[in-house]
Design an enzyme around this catalytic site. Structure first.
Site, PDB file in Angstrom:
ATOM      1  N   SER A  97       0.811  -1.145  -0.005  1.00 15.90           N
ATOM      2  CA  SER A  97       0.133  -0.081  -0.067  1.00 15.90           C
ATOM      3  C   SER A  97       0.847   1.107  -0.135  1.00 15.90           C
ATOM      4  O   SER A  97       1.863   1.256   0.729  1.00 15.90           O
ATOM      5  CB  SER A  97      -0.902  -0.077   1.343  1.00 15.90           C
ATOM      6  OG  SER A  97      -1.722   1.001   1.360  1.00 15.90           O
ATOM      7  N   HIS A 101       2.494  12.006  -1.212  1.00 13.99           N
ATOM      8  CA  HIS A 101       1.960  13.479  -0.987  1.00 13.99           C
ATOM      9  C   HIS A 101       3.087  14.461  -1.241  1.00 13.99           C
ATOM     10  O   HIS A 101       3.988  14.672  -0.734  1.00 13.99           O
ATOM     11  CB  HIS A 101       1.738  13.674   0.500  1.00 13.99           C
ATOM     12  CG  HIS A 101       0.629  13.149   0.916  1.00 13.99           C
ATOM     13  ND1 HIS A 101      -0.607  13.301   0.809  1.00 13.99           N
ATOM     14  CD2 HIS A 101       0.353  12.013   1.888  1.00 13.99           C
ATOM     15  CE1 HIS A 101      -1.577  12.465   1.289  1.00 13.99           C
ATOM     16  NE2 HIS A 101      -1.081  11.750   2.297  1.00 13.99           N
ATOM     17  N   HIS A 111      -2.693   7.132  -4.440  1.00 12.39           N
ATOM     18  CA  HIS A 111      -2.750   6.260  -3.438  1.00 12.39           C
ATOM     19  C   HIS A 111      -2.915   5.011  -4.455  1.00 12.39           C
ATOM     20  O   HIS A 111      -3.456   5.129  -5.383  1.00 12.39           O
ATOM     21  CB  HIS A 111      -4.115   6.194  -2.778  1.00 12.39           C
ATOM     22  CG  HIS A 111      -4.464   5.001  -2.076  1.00 12.39           C
ATOM     23  ND1 HIS A 111      -5.400   4.197  -2.678  1.00 12.39           N
ATOM     24  CD2 HIS A 111      -4.012   4.081  -0.908  1.00 12.39           C
ATOM     25  CE1 HIS A 111      -5.854   3.084  -2.336  1.00 12.39           C
ATOM     26  NE2 HIS A 111      -4.816   3.014  -1.190  1.00 12.39           N
ATOM     27  N   ARG A 115      -3.394  -6.341  -3.038  1.00 13.46           N
ATOM     28  CA  ARG A 115      -3.574  -7.254  -1.667  1.00 13.46           C
ATOM     29  C   ARG A 115      -3.958  -8.586  -2.073  1.00 13.46           C
ATOM     30  O   ARG A 115      -4.625  -8.774  -3.165  1.00 13.46           O
ATOM     31  CB  ARG A 115      -4.167  -6.515  -0.675  1.00 13.46           C
ATOM     32  CG  ARG A 115      -5.646  -6.296  -1.112  1.00 13.46           C
ATOM     33  CD  ARG A 115      -6.313  -5.331  -0.088  1.00 13.46           C
ATOM     34  NE  ARG A 115      -7.834  -5.106  -0.582  1.00 13.46           N
ATOM     35  CZ  ARG A 115      -8.197  -3.926  -1.382  1.00 13.46           C
ATOM     36  NH1 ARG A 115      -7.284  -3.271  -1.938  1.00 13.46           N
ATOM     37  NH2 ARG A 115      -9.583  -3.853  -1.710  1.00 13.46           N
ATOM     38  N   HIS A 180     -20.112  11.988   4.135  1.00 11.90           N
ATOM     39  CA  HIS A 180     -20.456  13.138   4.947  1.00 11.90           C
ATOM     40  C   HIS A 180     -20.405  14.484   4.238  1.00 11.90           C
ATOM     41  O   HIS A 180     -21.046  15.371   4.823  1.00 11.90           O
ATOM     42  CB  HIS A 180     -19.800  13.017   6.289  1.00 11.90           C
ATOM     43  CG  HIS A 180     -18.280  13.381   6.144  1.00 11.90           C
ATOM     44  ND1 HIS A 180     -17.368  12.421   5.422  1.00 11.90           N
ATOM     45  CD2 HIS A 180     -17.292  14.228   6.474  1.00 11.90           C
ATOM     46  CE1 HIS A 180     -16.249  12.873   5.196  1.00 11.90           C
ATOM     47  NE2 HIS A 180     -16.173  14.083   6.041  1.00 11.90           N
ATOM     48  N   GLY A 263      -5.180  -5.329  14.917  1.00 14.52           N
ATOM     49  CA  GLY A 263      -3.969  -4.968  15.857  1.00 14.52           C
ATOM     50  C   GLY A 263      -2.774  -4.767  14.930  1.00 14.52           C
ATOM     51  O   GLY A 263      -1.581  -5.015  15.261  1.00 14.52           O
ATOM     52  N   GLY A 264      -3.235  -3.986  13.829  1.00 11.63           N
ATOM     53  CA  GLY A 264      -1.831  -3.933  12.929  1.00 11.63           C
ATOM     54  C   GLY A 264      -0.931  -2.634  13.816  1.00 11.63           C
ATOM     55  O   GLY A 264      -1.276  -2.108  14.509  1.00 11.63           O
ATOM     56  N   ARG A 265       0.246  -2.608  12.843  1.00  6.20           N
ATOM     57  CA  ARG A 265       1.350  -1.397  13.337  1.00  6.20           C
ATOM     58  C   ARG A 265       0.597   0.007  13.165  1.00  6.20           C
ATOM     59  O   ARG A 265       0.481   0.219  11.884  1.00  6.20           O
ATOM     60  CB  ARG A 265       2.340  -1.618  12.807  1.00  6.20           C
ATOM     61  CG  ARG A 265       3.499  -0.731  13.217  1.00  6.20           C
ATOM     62  CD  ARG A 265       4.916  -1.178  12.627  1.00  6.20           C
ATOM     63  NE  ARG A 265       5.962  -0.439  13.064  1.00  6.20           N
ATOM     64  CZ  ARG A 265       6.449   0.487  12.432  1.00  6.20           C
ATOM     65  NH1 ARG A 265       6.061   1.083  11.177  1.00  6.20           N
ATOM     66  NH2 ARG A 265       7.585   1.382  13.039  1.00  6.20           N
TER      67      ARG A 265
END
Length: 311
Positions: A97, A101, A111, A115, A180, A263-265
């Site tokens: 991934s 910027h 981006h 995967r 939104h 629980g990823g980094r």
């Protein structure tokens, strides 16, 4: 007899992903001679780990190109809500991934990710699929950039059927929306998920085609725009629009939610956020300006190539 050539092969996917990460970083280093690259290799307590690379330079204000390969036996609600058959499975999820910027407001943010997900339960056939895509978020629109971006996206899809690009382009338009605000994040590109068509080899080739077309899609735009002169006002607008990028990633992005819930980094998951952004209450662009043009002309789903999904 079982055809082993079509069996899911996570290790071959891992080798491709590591190579893709290397190729993208090497290309960015060539494009930005002042680029510095910080690499962190990390391990996850529950299983697996990754290789995170943070890029900073004269052209790239902040970039991240991450590889991760994690596994475990308890999927989060975000993964099992629509796939109850995954409950109780051992799983493995891997991918590359990236987010770039740039400093110059005339170079778009981009981006991309590709995967692979693999799960199995004793006594059952493995469950697997591929996903990914790439999208472009300009601050100032250029017709030739948008056309080139989508032409390259179409080239990635063309070997896999005449309707593939239109379908994945529509999926991208539908996904990268700030609901939104009723606003597109950028000018789109490709997005696909749950890809397990025909067999493993076919789906893997499609995923690789998308990954391999990212650099040909993005680098020519960087090369065209990196010499553009920009003003403080244009930089302020870029930072304001970056705020929208932050909002999408924190509120809507499924990858961010999956990473946090498994629980990823955290440092790697949130590396996609820009180094600087700003918000201004109820700001509106001045009529007739290039800033207004971004909203009225570019942040609208468009048929860039004269290709519709119904064709």
């Amino acid at each position: 007899m079982t055809n082993t050539a079509h069996k899911p092969d996570p290790e071959s996917v891992k080798r491709y992903l590591l190579s893709l990460q290397d190729r993208i970083c090497e290309a960015m280093e060539k494009e930005d001679p002042k680029l510095s690259l910080r690499e962190d290799s990390w391990k996850r307590t529950e299983g697996g780990g990754g290789r995170s690379r943070v890029l900073t330079g004269a052209i790239i204000e902040k970039g991240g190109v991450n590889f991760s390969d994690v596994w475990g036996n308890k999927l989060p609600p975000s993964a099992t809500a629509n796939r109850p058959e995954l409950i109780g499975c051992e799983y493995r999820a891997m991918g590359v991934s990236l987010v770039i910027h740039p400093l110059n407001p005339f170079i778009p943010t981009t981006h991309a990710n590709v995967r692979f997900f693999f799960a199995e339960k004793e006594g059952a056939e493995p469950i697997w699929w591929f996903g990914g895509g790439f999208d472009l978020t300009p601050y100032y629109g250029f017709e030739e950039d948008g056309t080139h971006w989508h032409q390259t996206a179409k080239k990635a899809c063309d070997p896999f059927g005449p309707d593939r690009y239109a379908a994945y382009k529509q999926w991208c338009d539908d996904y990268f929306v700030l609901s939104h605000r009723n606003e597109q994040r950028g000018i789109g590109g490709l997005f696909f998920d749950d890809l397990s068509e025909e067999n493993f080899d076919y789906s893997f080739r499609l995923m690789k085609s998308v990954g391999d077309h990212f650099l040909p899609a993005y680098l020519p735009i960087v090369q065209r725009r990196k010499q553009e002169l920009w003003t403080d006002e244009q930089r302020e607008f870029q930072l304001y629009r970056r705020g929208r990028y932050v909002e999408f990633n924190l509120l809507w992005d499924r990858g961010t939610k999956f990473g946090i819930q498994t629980g990823g980094r955290t440092e790697s998951i949130l590396m996609s956020l820009p180094p600087l952004a700003r918000w201004e209450y109820d700001w509106k662009p001045t009529i007739g300006t290039r800033e207004e043009e971004l909203y009225t002309k570019y942040l609208q789903p468009r048929d860039w190539l004269g290709v519709s999904k119904s064709e």
